[in-house]
Design a protein around this motif. Structure first.
Motif, short mmCIF file in Angstrom:
data_model
loop_
_atom_site.label_atom_id
_atom_site.label_comp_id
_atom_site.label_asym_id
_atom_site.label_seq_id
_atom_site.Cartn_x
_atom_site.Cartn_y
_atom_site.Cartn_z
N PRO A 1 0.83 -1.22 0.00
CA PRO A 1 0.00 0.00 0.00
C PRO A 1 0.86 1.27 0.00
CG PRO A 1 -0.70 -1.54 1.71
CD PRO A 1 0.61 -2.02 1.21
N ASP A 2 0.33 2.32 -0.64
CA ASP A 2 1.00 3.62 -0.54
C ASP A 2 0.75 4.19 0.85
OD1 ASP A 2 -1.78 4.11 -1.01
OD2 ASP A 2 -1.26 6.18 -1.50
N GLN A 3 1.31 5.35 1.14
CA GLN A 3 1.20 5.91 2.49
C GLN A 3 -0.22 6.31 2.86
OE1 GLN A 3 4.13 9.07 2.63
NE2 GLN A 3 5.78 7.64 3.15
N ASN A 4 -1.07 6.53 1.85
CA ASN A 4 -2.47 6.89 2.13
C ASN A 4 -3.39 5.67 2.11
OD1 ASN A 4 -1.85 9.67 2.29
ND2 ASN A 4 -1.93 9.85 0.06
N GLY A 5 -2.86 4.53 1.78
CA GLY A 5 -3.68 3.32 1.73
C GLY A 5 -4.71 3.33 0.62
N PHE B 1 3.79 -2.64 5.79
CA PHE B 1 2.68 -3.60 5.66
C PHE B 1 3.11 -5.05 5.92
CE2 PHE B 1 -0.35 -6.18 3.13
CZ PHE B 1 -1.55 -5.74 3.67
N TYR B 2 4.32 -5.37 5.54
CA TYR B 2 4.83 -6.74 5.71
C TYR B 2 5.83 -6.80 6.86
CZ TYR B 2 2.73 -7.56 1.13
OH TYR B 2 1.84 -7.66 0.08
N THR C 1 -9.61 -4.41 3.58
CA THR C 1 -9.65 -4.33 2.11
C THR C 1 -8.25 -4.46 1.52
OG1 THR C 1 -11.63 -2.92 2.16
CG2 THR C 1 -10.31 -2.90 0.15
N LEU C 2 -7.31 -3.76 2.13
CA LEU C 2 -5.94 -3.84 1.64
C LEU C 2 -5.39 -5.26 1.75
CD1 LEU C 2 -4.36 -0.53 3.07
CD2 LEU C 2 -4.85 -1.07 0.67
N GLN D 1 -3.79 9.86 -6.96
CA GLN D 1 -2.46 10.43 -7.14
C GLN D 1 -1.65 9.68 -8.20
OE1 GLN D 1 -0.59 10.62 -3.25
NE2 GLN D 1 -1.87 12.35 -2.63
N LEU D 2 -2.33 9.16 -9.21
CA LEU D 2 -1.67 8.50 -10.33
C LEU D 2 -1.56 9.51 -11.48
CD1 LEU D 2 -3.38 4.98 -10.33
CD2 LEU D 2 -1.15 5.61 -9.39
#
Length: 414
Positions: free
Chosen positions: A160-164, A203-204, A237-238, A326-327
């Motif tokens: 995940p990015d920092q904003n999830g 995350f991991y 969800t993530l 943010q893409l």
């Protein structure tokens, strides 16, 4: 006084009965001293022969044991010295052999302690050299030419990015171990990921225990009762999306959940789930966009959540931004191919460019986005026509360019 009637023999016997005396003076000094005294006394001529004989016999008797002792002492000293030197040489030789043996044993023991064999070290060195020195090193994606034959294990993690909001696929390679299941390599490498260093969310490793059943091709994920994925919809969800992407295409047909060996796992708004989704089709026909992190010169290649019916529609999306996620665009707005021709067997994609559009090395990140998107649609290579240049980076545009193995390569081996 009466004249002595003792014969020389009797005198010698008497002298022989006298106690033994050791004189350490030089015999010549003793003789000269006696001779000097005899001369000084001027004894009568008839006394001299007898006295001289007696003196000589006396001296011989006195000095013989001393000389014998000195010779024996000298012999013993020489023998002792020779023996000592021989023993010293033997000791030095033995010491050298023991030192060499100890050094060899210590080295062997060190190798055992480090758990490194020569074969393992050679494999690791070859693997590291192959990754570090190649014309594709500065590129974002991982290419087949960078792999060390069958010795590379390719692992891709959805992070995940920092904003999830999005999942960024990060790929790493490790030396492959014979007969080691993929899931073991995958879970053992999780703690080595550097998410925060890469500008992503920590995350991991996934807080769970994994067990794979090869017969049923089922992977079980067992969590503790107080696992962190039941709090809020975002985390659950993530987790589901990340595991679906991680396991897709790995020969795993089913993902089951248990909590402390009991069926089911509480996933917040999703309720208690016994199985998780693994949808291969969900990871196909997507467009690759840029996700640019502050401080990173090179953007991440990130697939869209949306799927497209054709690669032309995917290219159209790649020319615009998806601001809420943010893409950013991975193709310039002026990139509008005059024609796209897929081959009959759908393995090679031919992109014919307008003569007004000339490519250069600044187009390299965009080219990688095209290659990754082509991979999503099942193409194995991409070929350009009218590119205005013959080569960009390591790619010869007049030849078919093989699609990458996976996006966003990172090194995790220290």
């Amino acid at each position: 006084m009466k004249k002595s009637q003792l014969s020389d023999k009797q005198l010698e016997e008497i002298l022989g009965q006298m106690p033994k005396i050791k004189d350490h003076r030089d015999p010549r000094d003793i003789y000269q001293n006696i001779a000097h005294r005899v001369e000084k006394r001027k004894m009568p001529a008839w006394v001299i022969p007898s006295a001289a004989m007696a003196a000589v016999l006396f001296l011989a008797f006195i000095l013989s044991p001393g000389l014998m002792d000195w010779n024996q002492s000298a012999d013993k000293s020489m023998n002792s010295k020779s023996s000592s030197e021989a023993n010293m040489a033997m000791d030095m030789d033995t010491s050298k052999k023991e030192s060499a043996a100890k050094k060899t044993a210590d080295q062997a023991d060190q190798n055992i302690r480090l758990g490194t064999t020569i074969e393992d070290k050679n494999t690791e060195n070859k693997f590291t050299a192959k990754v570090a020195e190649n014309p594709y090193a500065s590129l974002n994606a991982l290419y087949k030419e960078e792999l060390v034959g069958e010795e590379s294990e390719v692992l891709t993690y959805a992070i995940p990015d920092q904003n999830g909001q999005i999942l960024v696929p990060i790929t790493t390679t490790i030396p492959k171990e014979e007969d080691k299941p993929w899931i073991d390599s995958f879970t053992e490498t999780m703690p080595k990921l550097k998410e925060e260093e890469w500008g992503l969310s920590e995350f991991y490793p996934v807080d769970a225990t994994f067990k794979y059943d090869e017969t049923s091709k089922t992977l079980n994920m067992d969590v503790k009762a107080d696992h962190p994925y039941k709090d809020g919809s975002t985390s659950s969800t993530l987790l589901l999306d990340a595991m679906s992407q991680n396991l897709s295409g790995k020969g795993i047909d089913k993902l089951t959940f248990t909590t402390e060996q009991k069926p089911g796992m509480d996933l917040g708004n999703y309720g208690v789930l016994k199985e998780g989704p693994i949808t291969t089709a969900a990871n196909e026909m997507r467009a690759y966009m840029f996700y640019q992190q502050d401080g990173n010169k090179q953007p991440f290649l990130v697939p869209t959540k949306e799927q497209f019916d054709s690669i032309m529609l995917a290219f159209e999306q790649m020319r615009g931004n998806i601001e809420e996620l943010q893409l950013t665009a991975s193709l310039p707005k002026e990139f509008s191919p005059a024609k796209i021709e897929p081959e009959a067997d759908h393995t090679e994609l031919k992109i014919i460019l307008d003569n007004e559009l000339a490519l250069d090395n600044e187009f390299l990140p965009n080219l990688e986005a095209i290659l990754m998107t082509a991979k999503e649609f099942g193409y194995q290579s991409v070929k350009f026509e009218n590119a205005g240049t013959e080569q960009i980076g390591p790619f010869k545009l007049n030849d078919p360019i093989p699609v990458p193995v996976a996006p966003n390569k990172k090194v995790v081996i220290e």
